[in-house]
Scaffold this motif. Structure first.
Motif, PDB file in Angstrom:
ATOM      1  N   PHE A  30       0.872  -1.183   0.000  1.00 26.50           N
ATOM      2  CA  PHE A  30       0.000   0.000   0.000  1.00 26.50           C
ATOM      3  C   PHE A  30       0.905   1.228   0.000  1.00 26.50           C
ATOM      4  O   PHE A  30       1.634   1.465   0.961  1.00 26.50           O
ATOM      5  N   LYS A 186      -9.914   4.251   4.569  1.00 31.73           N
ATOM      6  CA  LYS A 186      -9.981   3.001   5.332  1.00 31.73           C
ATOM      7  C   LYS A 186     -10.501   1.860   4.469  1.00 31.73           C
ATOM      8  O   LYS A 186     -10.053   0.710   4.606  1.00 31.73           O
ATOM      9  N   GLN A 189      -7.542   0.825   2.347  1.00 29.28           N
ATOM     10  CA  GLN A 189      -6.559   0.132   3.174  1.00 29.28           C
ATOM     11  C   GLN A 189      -7.028  -1.281   3.518  1.00 29.28           C
ATOM     12  O   GLN A 189      -6.251  -2.241   3.457  1.00 29.28           O
ATOM     13  N   PHE A 212      -1.963   6.792   6.705  1.00 34.49           N
ATOM     14  CA  PHE A 212      -2.226   5.604   5.894  1.00 34.49           C
ATOM     15  C   PHE A 212      -1.018   5.111   5.103  1.00 34.49           C
ATOM     16  O   PHE A 212      -1.077   4.022   4.527  1.00 34.49           O
ATOM     17  N   GLU A 214       1.772   3.159   4.504  1.00 39.40           N
ATOM     18  CA  GLU A 214       2.699   2.062   4.815  1.00 39.40           C
ATOM     19  C   GLU A 214       4.058   2.399   4.189  1.00 39.40           C
ATOM     20  O   GLU A 214       5.106   2.196   4.784  1.00 39.40           O
TER      21      GLU A 214
END
Length: 256
Positions: A30, A186, A189, A212, A214
């Protein structure tokens, strides 16, 4: 695996969108891409999808060469890439279900898509996609009757209906209010974590990138100037990416 090796994109007017970019994105990662307008974020995503031709260098997805691919090869590559736009790109006059079904057009004969003759299996895939974003109850509602956040979730479901290996989102929360933006991020994700779909999201808002990301890739003038985790991206990192001091507009919360 998405791999860019010394990729340059030069537009016909001479503007350089990507300038010798080297980048590897492993399966299932991600990634949040940040930078000011004109930094190269959208060019990166559109080059990966084959919407913008690579001027020089090599761009591959799962060892399939995007740069220089034929029209037939590009169709095959794009069939495995879900694309989500800032403006949703829904057909407002038809239902949510029909919009989601359009994500399967690459594998559905034209005569069936023209008359909406979907099979039971195709409809089930669309319902599953809508369930993933929590909007299945709107399946038979006209898209024009949805809020902005609901329309973006339908756009995500449409991309999911392709059964993609890669998801690309170009500023998907730019026109949404903070709570709705949180919901959309979200959703993206969770889908990444549940299904292992490699996901690239272009963002401007630094607070969302930190939350968010990563992995965060910072772009400036068509170059990658930062590559690390969201936790490592402090104010000084973003100031280097943006090439200026931070302002309240750089955060969705209004607090840089």
């Amino acid at each position: 695996m998405i791999r860019l090796s010394n990729v340059t994109v030069r537009y016909p007017n001479g503007v350089v969108g990507l300038d010798g970019v080297d980048l590897e994105i492993p399966d299932g990662q991600f990634v949040v891409v940040v930078g000011l307008s004109g930094a190269g974020k959208s060019t990166l995503i559109r080059a990966i999808n084959g919407l913008v031709p690579v001027t020089s260098g090599s761009l591959t997805i799962d060892d399939m060469e995007v740069s220089g691919a034929s029209k037939r090869e590009l169709r095959a590559i794009r069939s495995r890439i879900g694309m989500i736009f800032q403006s949703f790109n829904l057909v407002k006059r038809t239902t949510v279900m029909n919009n989601v079904m359009m994500g399967q057009l690459h594998s559905i004969p034209a005569y069936r898509s023209m008359f909406g003759a979907w099979t039971k299996e195709e409809k089930e895939l669309a319902f599953q996609a809508l369930e993933r974003v929590g909007i299945v109850e709107k399946a038979w509602t006209r898209a024009s009757q949805l809020s902005g956040g609901q329309q973006q979730r339908v756009a995500i479901a449409r991309a999911l209906a392709q059964d993609p290996t890669v998801m690309l989102a170009d500023e998907p929360i730019a026109s949404l209010d903070p709570p709705t933006a949180q919901r959309v991020m979200k959703d993206l994700q969770r889908i990444n974590r549940d299904l292992g779909i490699t996901t690239l999201v272009n963002l401007h808002f630094l607070d969302m990138a930190r939350q968010f990301g990563e992995r965060v890739i910072g772009m400036r003038d068509g170059k990658v100037v930062f590559d690390g985790s969201g936790k490592d991206a402090d104010d000084s990192v973003f100031e280097d990416i943006y090439g200026r001091s931070l302002t309240a507009d750089d955060a969705l919360s209004g607090q840089a």
